[in-house]
Scaffold this motif. Sequence first.
Motif, PDB file in Angstrom:
ATOM      1  N   VAL A  22       0.855  -1.187   0.000  1.00 41.62           N
ATOM      2  CA  VAL A  22       0.000   0.000   0.000  1.00 41.62           C
ATOM      3  C   VAL A  22       0.890   1.235   0.000  1.00 41.62           C
ATOM      4  CG1 VAL A  22      -1.640   1.342   1.393  1.00 41.62           C
ATOM      5  CG2 VAL A  22      -1.940  -1.126   1.157  1.00 41.62           C
ATOM      6  N   MET A  23       0.572   2.210  -0.842  1.00 44.86           N
ATOM      7  CA  MET A  23       1.237   3.502  -0.750  1.00 44.86           C
ATOM      8  C   MET A  23       0.221   4.535  -0.292  1.00 44.86           C
ATOM      9  SD  MET A  23       3.150   5.863  -3.533  1.00 44.86           S
ATOM     10  CE  MET A  23       3.490   7.585  -3.115  1.00 44.86           C
ATOM     11  N   ILE A  24       0.609   5.297   0.720  1.00 46.15           N
ATOM     12  CA  ILE A  24      -0.275   6.336   1.260  1.00 46.15           C
ATOM     13  C   ILE A  24       0.354   7.691   0.986  1.00 46.15           C
ATOM     14  CG2 ILE A  24      -1.277   7.279   3.375  1.00 46.15           C
ATOM     15  CD1 ILE A  24      -1.056   4.262   4.405  1.00 46.15           C
ATOM     16  N   GLY A  65       4.211   8.534   1.250  1.00 48.52           N
ATOM     17  CA  GLY A  65       4.634   9.587   0.326  1.00 48.52           C
ATOM     18  C   GLY A  65       4.065  10.933   0.734  1.00 48.52           C
ATOM     19  N   GLY A  66       4.476  11.949   0.026  1.00 53.84           N
ATOM     20  CA  GLY A  66       4.091  13.322   0.366  1.00 53.84           C
ATOM     21  C   GLY A  66       5.267  14.009   1.031  1.00 53.84           C
ATOM     22  N   GLY A  67       5.199  15.332   1.119  1.00 49.94           N
ATOM     23  CA  GLY A  67       6.333  16.129   1.606  1.00 49.94           C
ATOM     24  C   GLY A  67       6.852  15.699   2.965  1.00 49.94           C
ATOM     25  N   LEU A  68       5.963  15.285   3.869  1.00 48.16           N
ATOM     26  CA  LEU A  68       6.385  14.935   5.225  1.00 48.16           C
ATOM     27  C   LEU A  68       7.117  13.607   5.305  1.00 48.16           C
ATOM     28  CD1 LEU A  68       3.180  15.944   7.213  1.00 48.16           C
ATOM     29  CD2 LEU A  68       5.427  17.024   7.359  1.00 48.16           C
ATOM     30  N   SER A  78       6.355  -3.780   6.736  1.00 45.84           N
ATOM     31  CA  SER A  78       7.496  -2.866   6.806  1.00 45.84           C
ATOM     32  C   SER A  78       7.005  -1.502   6.334  1.00 45.84           C
ATOM     33  CB  SER A  78       8.639  -3.376   5.933  1.00 45.84           C
ATOM     34  OG  SER A  78       8.224  -3.409   4.578  1.00 45.84           O
ATOM     35  N   VAL A  79       7.662  -0.444   6.790  1.00 44.30           N
ATOM     36  CA  VAL A  79       7.270   0.918   6.432  1.00 44.30           C
ATOM     37  C   VAL A  79       8.471   1.595   5.773  1.00 44.30           C
ATOM     38  CG1 VAL A  79       6.450   3.151   7.305  1.00 44.30           C
ATOM     39  CG2 VAL A  79       5.652   1.031   8.380  1.00 44.30           C
ATOM     40  N   ARG A  80       8.277   2.098   4.557  1.00 43.70           N
ATOM     41  CA  ARG A  80       9.377   2.834   3.913  1.00 43.70           C
ATOM     42  C   ARG A  80       8.854   4.107   3.268  1.00 43.70           C
ATOM     43  NH1 ARG A  80       9.387   2.362  -1.797  1.00 43.70           N
ATOM     44  NH2 ARG A  80       8.755   0.348  -2.647  1.00 43.70           N
ATOM     45  N   ARG A  81       9.757   5.020   2.961  1.00 40.94           N
ATOM     46  CA  ARG A  81       9.316   6.269   2.348  1.00 40.94           C
ATOM     47  C   ARG A  81       9.336   6.136   0.831  1.00 40.94           C
ATOM     48  NH1 ARG A  81      14.102   8.293   4.703  1.00 40.94           N
ATOM     49  NH2 ARG A  81      12.759   9.305   6.230  1.00 40.94           N
ATOM     50  N   ALA A  82       8.495   6.941   0.198  1.00 36.83           N
ATOM     51  CA  ALA A  82       8.441   6.958  -1.261  1.00 36.83           C
ATOM     52  C   ALA A  82       9.754   7.515  -1.816  1.00 36.83           C
ATOM     53  CB  ALA A  82       7.262   7.816  -1.715  1.00 36.83           C
TER      54      ALA A  82
END
Lengths: 315, 315
Positions: A150-152, A264-267, A292-296
């Motif tokens: 999932v990408m948020i 994703g997103g600026g934060l 797992s949690v990763r940044r875009a």
Amino acid sequence: MTSRAEILAVAEGLSLGAGPAALAVDVGGTGMKAALFDAGGRIVDARTAPTPECTHSAATEVMDVIAGFHSAFADEHRDHPVTEAAVVIPGIVDEASGIGILSANLGWRNVAFRELLNERLNLDVTLSHDVRAAGRAEFDLVEDTPADAVMITIGTGIAAAIRVGGRLISSGGYAGEVGFTEVAVDTAEGLFRGPIEHIASASSIAKRYSQRSGTEVAGSLDVLDAVHAGDPIAHQVFAEAVEALAAMCAQIAAVVAPATIVLGGGLSGADELLDGVAAGLESRLDVHRMPSVRRAGLGPVAGLIGAGLLTRDVA
Amino acid sequence: MTSRAEILAVAEGLSLGAGPAALAVDVGGTGMKAALFDAGGRIVDARTAPTPECTHSAATEVMDVIAGFHSAFADEHRDHPVTEAAVVIPGIVDEASGIGILSANLGWRNVAFRELLNERLNLDVTLSHDVRAAGRAEFDLVEDTPADAVMITIGTGIAAAIRVGGRLISSGGYAGEVGFTEVAVDTAEGLFRGPIEHIASASSIAKRYSQRSGTEVAGSLDVLDAVHAGDPIAHQVFAEAVEALAAMCAQIAAVVAPATIVLGGGLSGADELLDGVAAGLESRLDVHRMPSVRRAGLGPVAGLIGAGLLTRDVA
């Protein structure tokens, strides 16, 4: 707003794979981006324009801008004649019928973008959703992503791209519209109980900080700066947003059980966000699969690259 | 516990479609059910047995019972030699590997049921999840169900079968494990904030009523009877459970956006449940797709019929 130079810088290292020379357009809430890709799937050029204001004619004006992108590329890059195009838009989008069902921010309802753009551009046009397209790009191009992911995207709104068994799901255009999902979070001002966007969107973070501190800030990145400077109110507001996001991610985990969540997103540049969401998930999930949690990785260009990828599906 | 006669009564009117003569088994929390289907997909016979107690050897004992079903059918129905079998179990089940990852109620972890049953029965055995199998039967056999649909079973626990784009999703076995999802609901005793199963499972409804009224009841159907008799406490407890279910359904709608939600389990016979969940969804959903809400049609036999259908996928 993302500049032409930023688009080129991110896209330079990527390839969509072979296919037709293609036009890709990402219609954002404030800015529109366009890219021309060659038959090798490499970016040739990019353009940007402000998004037309939310009026009765916004959809038509958006299509005018898209037609302008197309003719400008055609004039300047005669060696790359475009035969496919993909346009991604916000709101509720039914890919199957090519209709923009609703955009609250841009003010349209039930616009047959695909059909209208096919005629206007005299091209095969694919219509999709900005966040699903961004998810496609992140899942397919950035790093090896599990089949269930999932990408948020956390921006003015919050929405999710959901991949199950290797396929992005759409559900008539309504899948992943998590921005209004209710969360319950303890805050310094008591229990918050309401839509996630009212506590964890970029704009809500800025607003909540301004209200609580009495110091007006322009956006959520200013709040993040204040967190880093040791401002306790900024810390609190940010932590409450992170808790809300973790609660929403736990809901998503219970339903579709992703192996990976991409933020994703600026934060999403902030380690506090990624670590906080991961910790919040750890404390909430029990029998579920812990994602797992990763940044875009593609930043604000993900939707545009994702649109480019759609011209490869069609080919 | 469901009887042999009840199974035969429900299954009599149904056909799985042509395929091998097949054994289907549904392993429930308290009872096990088995059916023998002929090559035309019609039920020939059924058997039941109590589920073995939760001990270290529960998985082995469950397989002993399954082997007993198989040999009993083989002895009594020599004209229907079984060549395929499907077994559905509760908990976390990875269909792809054929492993029962976890059953909290029956006490196993990581049991290679498919491999062990293949050897034990000398048959091709398909392993799946009880609720996903029940969803398959409800979606495929009861009435025309949209491609995007969710079935929620409300029993001792709460779990969901999720179909997206016409396919049931599994996500490594973890999809639809919504029983622990957090909901926030106003109750007569103040805010409830916790796992949905603690307020809306059949056992929680009975327990909450017993505690609040001081009258011990055996199960949630007794609470429903009290609702019908005009008992205000029963009405309150039941309404709070319905609100919690609506909140959970709204979470599901935000993520996968089903066009239909099917409610199953003993309580789903109550119009109050269906109407209440539909009304609660109406008040919660805005930009989302509003799903229709209907009750399950196969009752406690859905999982067994769904297991039968799995022998048709394999064929």
